[in-house]
Write a protein that holds these residues in place. Sequence first.
Motif, PDB file in Angstrom:
ATOM      1  N   GLU A   1      36.592  33.846  40.222  1.00  9.04           N
ATOM      2  CA  GLU A   1      36.936  33.572  38.828  1.00  9.04           C
ATOM      3  C   GLU A   1      38.430  33.327  38.640  1.00  9.04           C
ATOM      4  N   GLY A   2      39.193  33.537  39.705  1.00 11.57           N
ATOM      5  CA  GLY A   2      40.623  33.248  39.633  1.00 11.57           C
ATOM      6  C   GLY A   2      41.527  34.448  39.532  1.00 11.57           C
ATOM      7  N   LEU A   3      40.986  35.658  39.557  1.00 17.23           N
ATOM      8  CA  LEU A   3      41.850  36.836  39.530  1.00 17.23           C
ATOM      9  C   LEU A   3      42.605  36.956  40.847  1.00 17.23           C
ATOM     10  N   THR A   4      43.860  37.341  40.762  1.00 17.50           N
ATOM     11  CA  THR A   4      44.660  37.612  41.960  1.00 17.50           C
ATOM     12  C   THR A   4      44.362  39.032  42.412  1.00 17.50           C
ATOM     13  N   ILE A   5      43.723  39.155  43.563  1.00 22.47           N
ATOM     14  CA  ILE A   5      43.345  40.470  44.086  1.00 22.47           C
ATOM     15  C   ILE A   5      44.241  40.790  45.278  1.00 22.47           C
ATOM     16  N   THR A   6      45.010  41.853  45.170  1.00 21.95           N
ATOM     17  CA  THR A   6      45.915  42.262  46.238  1.00 21.95           C
ATOM     18  C   THR A   6      45.310  43.406  47.028  1.00 21.95           C
ATOM     19  N   ASN A   7      45.081  43.174  48.308  1.00 26.57           N
ATOM     20  CA  ASN A   7      44.645  44.238  49.209  1.00 26.57           C
ATOM     21  C   ASN A   7      45.914  44.865  49.795  1.00 26.57           C
ATOM     22  N   PRO A   8      46.253  46.086  49.415  1.00 28.11           N
ATOM     23  CA  PRO A   8      47.548  46.647  49.799  1.00 28.11           C
ATOM     24  C   PRO A   8      47.767  46.666  51.314  1.00 28.11           C
ATOM     25  N   SER A   9      48.956  46.317  51.707  1.00 22.21           N
ATOM     26  CA  SER A   9      49.357  46.456  53.103  1.00 22.21           C
ATOM     27  C   SER A   9      49.424  47.940  53.444  1.00 22.21           C
ATOM     28  N   PRO A  10      49.411  48.276  54.742  1.00 22.44           N
ATOM     29  CA  PRO A  10      49.572  49.695  55.099  1.00 22.44           C
ATOM     30  C   PRO A  10      50.824  50.315  54.487  1.00 22.44           C
TER      31      PRO A  10
ATOM     32  N   LYS B   1      31.283  42.224  43.973  1.00 21.01           N
ATOM     33  CA  LYS B   1      32.019  42.145  42.708  1.00 21.01           C
ATOM     34  C   LYS B   1      33.450  41.666  42.937  1.00 21.01           C
ATOM     35  N   ILE B   2      34.101  42.159  43.998  1.00 14.58           N
ATOM     36  CA  ILE B   2      35.456  41.715  44.305  1.00 14.58           C
ATOM     37  C   ILE B   2      35.460  40.218  44.598  1.00 14.58           C
ATOM     38  N   ALA B   3      34.473  39.761  45.353  1.00 14.64           N
ATOM     39  CA  ALA B   3      34.377  38.327  45.665  1.00 14.64           C
ATOM     40  C   ALA B   3      34.182  37.501  44.399  1.00 14.64           C
TER      41      ALA B   3
ATOM     42  N   PHE C   1      45.429  44.518  35.900  1.00 11.97           N
ATOM     43  CA  PHE C   1      46.503  44.145  34.977  1.00 11.97           C
ATOM     44  C   PHE C   1      46.197  42.839  34.253  1.00 11.97           C
ATOM     45  N   ALA C   2      46.751  42.744  33.041  1.00  8.64           N
ATOM     46  CA  ALA C   2      46.553  41.543  32.232  1.00  8.64           C
ATOM     47  C   ALA C   2      47.412  40.381  32.724  1.00  8.64           C
ATOM     48  N   ASP C   3      48.521  40.684  33.404  1.00  6.30           N
ATOM     49  CA  ASP C   3      49.295  39.621  34.022  1.00  6.30           C
ATOM     50  C   ASP C   3      49.313  39.857  35.533  1.00  6.30           C
ATOM     51  N   GLU C   4      50.030  39.028  36.264  1.00  7.38           N
ATOM     52  CA  GLU C   4      49.970  39.114  37.719  1.00  7.38           C
ATOM     53  C   GLU C   4      50.909  40.192  38.248  1.00  7.38           C
TER      54      GLU C   4
ATOM     55  N   LEU D   1      41.820  39.897  32.116  1.00  3.48           N
ATOM     56  CA  LEU D   1      42.637  40.379  33.225  1.00  3.48           C
ATOM     57  C   LEU D   1      43.082  39.214  34.093  1.00  3.48           C
ATOM     58  N   THR D   2      44.191  39.413  34.803  1.00  6.12           N
ATOM     59  CA  THR D   2      44.713  38.385  35.700  1.00  6.12           C
ATOM     60  C   THR D   2      44.758  38.855  37.147  1.00  6.12           C
ATOM     61  N   SER D   3      44.970  40.159  37.362  1.00  9.10           N
ATOM     62  CA  SER D   3      45.163  40.632  38.736  1.00  9.10           C
ATOM     63  C   SER D   3      44.677  42.061  38.901  1.00  9.10           C
TER      64      SER D   3
END
Length: 338
Positions: A291-300, A284-286, A160-163, A229-231
Motif C-alpha cells: 500500500e506504500g507504507l515505509t516499513i523499517t526493519n531495525p538494524s541490529p 499484514k506487513i507485506a 507514524f503519520a509521516d516518514e 499512516l505513512t511509516s
Amino acid sequence: MKTLHMMAAGAALLVQASGAYAADYNWRYVGVINAAHDYAKIMIEGFERVEERTDGALHIEYVSYGETPYKATDSLTLIRDGLVEMTEWIPAYNASTYPLLAGPELPFVMAELEDAAGFQEATLKAWSTPTISEYKQSIIDEHGAVSLSTQFYDPINIWFADEVTGIEGMKGKKVRAFSPVQADFLTSAGASPVNIAAAEAYTGLQRGVIDGGITGAGAVVSFKWNEVLTSGFTTNLTLLSFDMVAAEAKLNELPEEVRAVLVEEMGNVEAEIRELMPKAYEQKIAELKEEGLTITNPSPELYGEFHRIAVEDVFPAWAEQAGPQAEEILSDFGIELN
C-alpha cells in the motif's frame, strides 16, 4: 495454570445426539476484536464446533466490547460479578493495578530482534516461569475465573503519520501508548506519549492530535489506520497476550461431557491462533508495504539502541513499582539491573 486442558484429554468423544442438553446453556463471549478479525473467526468456528458436538446443549455468541456497555479493561471484574460467562482478558490492560503482569511484555525486553514465531515462543516461556505464572493464576483465581486458552496478538510496532525511519525522527512526536511502560519508553526516546482510545486514534492522526501510535499490524488494518499512516518500525516492541477466560461457576454448571468438549475445543482454538499468528503478521506487513507504507526493519544497531533505552530507563522504574519479584522476571530474560 488452571487451563483445564488435562480434563479434555479423557473426554474427546462426542456428546451423544440425544437432545438431553439442547438449548440448556446460552453463553456470550465478549472479545476485544470485532467478528471480522481473523482471530475472531477462529473463535467463532470453535464455538460452532462446541454447539455441534454437544447437540446444541451449549450455544456461545460472540460479541465485541464495542457492542456492549462494558470495557475490556474490566474483563475479569465482569466475570467476577457474573455479567458475562466468557471473555477476553488482556493482562497488559491491568498492568497498572498489577504491575508484575507487565514483566513478560516489557518493551524491547529481548536482547536481539526475533521473528514473530521466535518471539511468540520466547514470550510464552516468560509467562510460564513459576514467578509470573503463579502471580497470574492468583489474579485469575481471585476473580472466580478459569483460563481456557492463552494466545498472542501479532508483534506490537510503532507507527507514524509521516516518514520516520530512525530514532531521531521519533523525537517530539506525539505517540499513542496503551501501557505505562510504553509511555516511559517513548519519553526516554524523545517522543511524547499520549493516552487516547484506539477508536479515536484514526481521527487523532488525521487532525494531528497524535503523530503516531503503538499497535500491531493487524490492528492497523482492522482500524484502517493505514489510511492515515505513512511509516512504521517492525520493532517487535512487545507481544500482547490474551486469555479466553470463563466464569468458574458457570463452567461447573455444565454437564461433564459438555464441559469437556468446550475445554477441548478452546485448546484447539489456542493451537490454531498460535500457528496463524506469525503467518498473519508477515502477510499484514507485506500488505502494508504494497500500500506504500515505509516499513523499517531495525538494524541490529538500532534495535540495540531501543533495547538499551528500555533496560536503562524503563525497567528500573518498573521493577521498583512491581516489587522484589520483578528482578526474578528480568533475570529470566538475562537482564540484571545495576
